[in-house]
Design a protein around this motif. Structure first.
Motif, PDB file in Angstrom:
ATOM      1  N   ASP A  90      80.330  24.513   2.381  1.00  0.00           N
ATOM      2  CA  ASP A  90      79.127  25.158   1.852  1.00  0.00           C
ATOM      3  C   ASP A  90      79.048  25.026   0.329  1.00  0.00           C
ATOM      4  O   ASP A  90      78.037  25.416  -0.269  1.00  0.00           O
ATOM      5  CB  ASP A  90      79.102  26.636   2.214  1.00  0.00           C
ATOM      6  N   THR A  91      80.090  24.502  -0.287  1.00  0.00           N
ATOM      7  CA  THR A  91      80.094  24.312  -1.730  1.00  0.00           C
ATOM      8  C   THR A  91      78.967  23.379  -2.145  1.00  0.00           C
ATOM      9  O   THR A  91      78.854  22.259  -1.634  1.00  0.00           O
ATOM     10  CB  THR A  91      81.447  23.744  -2.195  1.00  0.00           C
ATOM     11  N   ALA A  92      78.114  23.843  -3.058  1.00  0.00           N
ATOM     12  CA  ALA A  92      76.947  23.065  -3.485  1.00  0.00           C
ATOM     13  C   ALA A  92      76.217  23.844  -4.563  1.00  0.00           C
ATOM     14  O   ALA A  92      76.493  25.023  -4.804  1.00  0.00           O
ATOM     15  CB  ALA A  92      76.003  22.811  -2.309  1.00  0.00           C
ATOM     16  N   VAL A  93      75.257  23.171  -5.176  1.00  0.00           N
ATOM     17  CA  VAL A  93      74.279  23.875  -5.993  1.00  0.00           C
ATOM     18  C   VAL A  93      73.143  24.275  -5.056  1.00  0.00           C
ATOM     19  O   VAL A  93      72.608  23.436  -4.330  1.00  0.00           O
ATOM     20  CB  VAL A  93      73.744  22.990  -7.137  1.00  0.00           C
ATOM     21  N   TYR A  94      72.810  25.547  -5.074  1.00  0.00           N
ATOM     22  CA  TYR A  94      71.767  26.083  -4.202  1.00  0.00           C
ATOM     23  C   TYR A  94      70.482  26.279  -4.999  1.00  0.00           C
ATOM     24  O   TYR A  94      70.501  26.876  -6.085  1.00  0.00           O
ATOM     25  CB  TYR A  94      72.218  27.401  -3.589  1.00  0.00           C
ATOM     26  N   TYR A  95      69.392  25.774  -4.435  1.00  0.00           N
ATOM     27  CA  TYR A  95      68.098  25.821  -5.089  1.00  0.00           C
ATOM     28  C   TYR A  95      67.115  26.656  -4.281  1.00  0.00           C
ATOM     29  O   TYR A  95      67.021  26.500  -3.058  1.00  0.00           O
ATOM     30  CB  TYR A  95      67.518  24.417  -5.252  1.00  0.00           C
ATOM     31  N   CYS A  96      66.389  27.472  -4.972  1.00  0.00           N
ATOM     32  CA  CYS A  96      65.266  28.198  -4.399  1.00  0.00           C
ATOM     33  C   CYS A  96      64.019  27.346  -4.576  1.00  0.00           C
ATOM     34  O   CYS A  96      63.856  26.685  -5.613  1.00  0.00           O
ATOM     35  CB  CYS A  96      65.133  29.530  -5.131  1.00  0.00           C
ATOM     36  N   ALA A  97      63.131  27.370  -3.591  1.00  0.00           N
ATOM     37  CA  ALA A  97      61.925  26.562  -3.669  1.00  0.00           C
ATOM     38  C   ALA A  97      60.769  27.273  -2.992  1.00  0.00           C
ATOM     39  O   ALA A  97      60.975  28.080  -2.079  1.00  0.00           O
ATOM     40  CB  ALA A  97      62.156  25.201  -3.018  1.00  0.00           C
ATOM     41  N   ALA A  98      59.561  26.955  -3.433  1.00  0.00           N
ATOM     42  CA  ALA A  98      58.351  27.572  -2.884  1.00  0.00           C
ATOM     43  C   ALA A  98      57.336  26.504  -2.509  1.00  0.00           C
ATOM     44  O   ALA A  98      57.216  25.480  -3.182  1.00  0.00           O
ATOM     45  CB  ALA A  98      57.740  28.532  -3.905  1.00  0.00           C
ATOM     46  N   ASP A  99      56.615  26.785  -1.438  1.00  0.00           N
ATOM     47  CA  ASP A  99      55.519  25.906  -1.032  1.00  0.00           C
ATOM     48  C   ASP A  99      54.540  26.737  -0.199  1.00  0.00           C
ATOM     49  O   ASP A  99      54.870  27.852   0.214  1.00  0.00           O
ATOM     50  CB  ASP A  99      56.043  24.722  -0.227  1.00  0.00           C
ATOM     51  N   VAL A 100      53.390  26.188   0.048  1.00  0.00           N
ATOM     52  CA  VAL A 100      52.363  26.952   0.773  1.00  0.00           C
ATOM     53  C   VAL A 100      52.708  27.112   2.248  1.00  0.00           C
ATOM     54  O   VAL A 100      52.145  27.960   2.932  1.00  0.00           O
ATOM     55  CB  VAL A 100      50.974  26.316   0.599  1.00  0.00           C
ATOM     56  N   ALA A 101      53.614  26.277   2.754  1.00  0.00           N
ATOM     57  CA  ALA A 101      54.059  26.379   4.135  1.00  0.00           C
ATOM     58  C   ALA A 101      55.547  26.039   4.187  1.00  0.00           C
ATOM     59  O   ALA A 101      56.117  25.542   3.217  1.00  0.00           O
ATOM     60  CB  ALA A 101      53.276  25.421   5.023  1.00  0.00           C
ATOM     61  N   ILE A 102      56.165  26.335   5.310  1.00  0.00           N
ATOM     62  CA  ILE A 102      57.583  25.997   5.466  1.00  0.00           C
ATOM     63  C   ILE A 102      57.726  24.483   5.515  1.00  0.00           C
ATOM     64  O   ILE A 102      57.038  23.802   6.280  1.00  0.00           O
ATOM     65  CB  ILE A 102      58.160  26.647   6.730  1.00  0.00           C
ATOM     66  N   VAL A 103      58.600  23.961   4.681  1.00  0.00           N
ATOM     67  CA  VAL A 103      58.881  22.530   4.642  1.00  0.00           C
ATOM     68  C   VAL A 103      60.388  22.345   4.725  1.00  0.00           C
ATOM     69  O   VAL A 103      61.153  23.239   4.377  1.00  0.00           O
ATOM     70  CB  VAL A 103      58.335  21.868   3.362  1.00  0.00           C
ATOM     71  N   THR A 104      60.826  21.179   5.141  1.00  0.00           N
ATOM     72  CA  THR A 104      62.262  20.923   5.226  1.00  0.00           C
ATOM     73  C   THR A 104      62.685  19.695   4.444  1.00  0.00           C
ATOM     74  O   THR A 104      63.874  19.388   4.374  1.00  0.00           O
ATOM     75  CB  THR A 104      62.707  20.757   6.686  1.00  0.00           C
ATOM     76  N   MET A 105      61.730  18.983   3.877  1.00  0.00           N
ATOM     77  CA  MET A 105      62.070  17.758   3.165  1.00  0.00           C
ATOM     78  C   MET A 105      61.806  17.845   1.671  1.00  0.00           C
ATOM     79  O   MET A 105      62.231  16.996   0.926  1.00  0.00           O
ATOM     80  CB  MET A 105      61.283  16.586   3.748  1.00  0.00           C
TER      81      MET A 105
END
Length: 120
Positions: A90-105
């Protein structure tokens, strides 16, 4: 413009827990689906979890199902990622992100990231 600021990363032993937070500076926060992505060294960025604008729908990567929980508070404009039973992978840099709908890419708006390191 949507600004996202992550916090809560750090160093934890395997099996431990961390809670990441992402503060969003936009009054229309509750119009956006919120996401967590992560990127480990030498690897591509990958989807971790997402939550719809209402909180009624969530999605998780198979690798974190049952261990991570995404939630949001539309009063304080904050999204959380509770991470339990952490593993070295699970070691990683974790990013928060926003979009108008759920996206996975990918997503329209990103934070600067917070480092999570899980020691074995």
């Amino acid at each position: 413009q949507v600004q996202l600021v992550e916090s809560g990363g750090g160093l934890v032993q395997a099996g431990g827990s961390l809670r990441l937070s992402c503060a969003v500076s936009r009054r229309t926060f509750n119009s956006y689906a919120m996401h967590w992505f992560r990127q480990a060294p030498g690897k591509e960025r990958e989807f971790v979890a997402a939550i719809s604008w209402s909180g009624g729908r969530t999605a998780y990567a198979d690798s974190v199902k049952g261990r991570f929980t995404i939630s949001r508070d539309n009063v304080t404009n904050t999204v959380y990622l509770q991470m339990n039973s952490l593993k070295p992978e699970d070691t990683a840099v974790y990013y928060c992100a926003a979009d108008v709908a759920i996206v996975t890419m990918g997503a329209s708006y990103w934070g600067q990231g917070t480092q999570v390191t899980v020691s074995s």
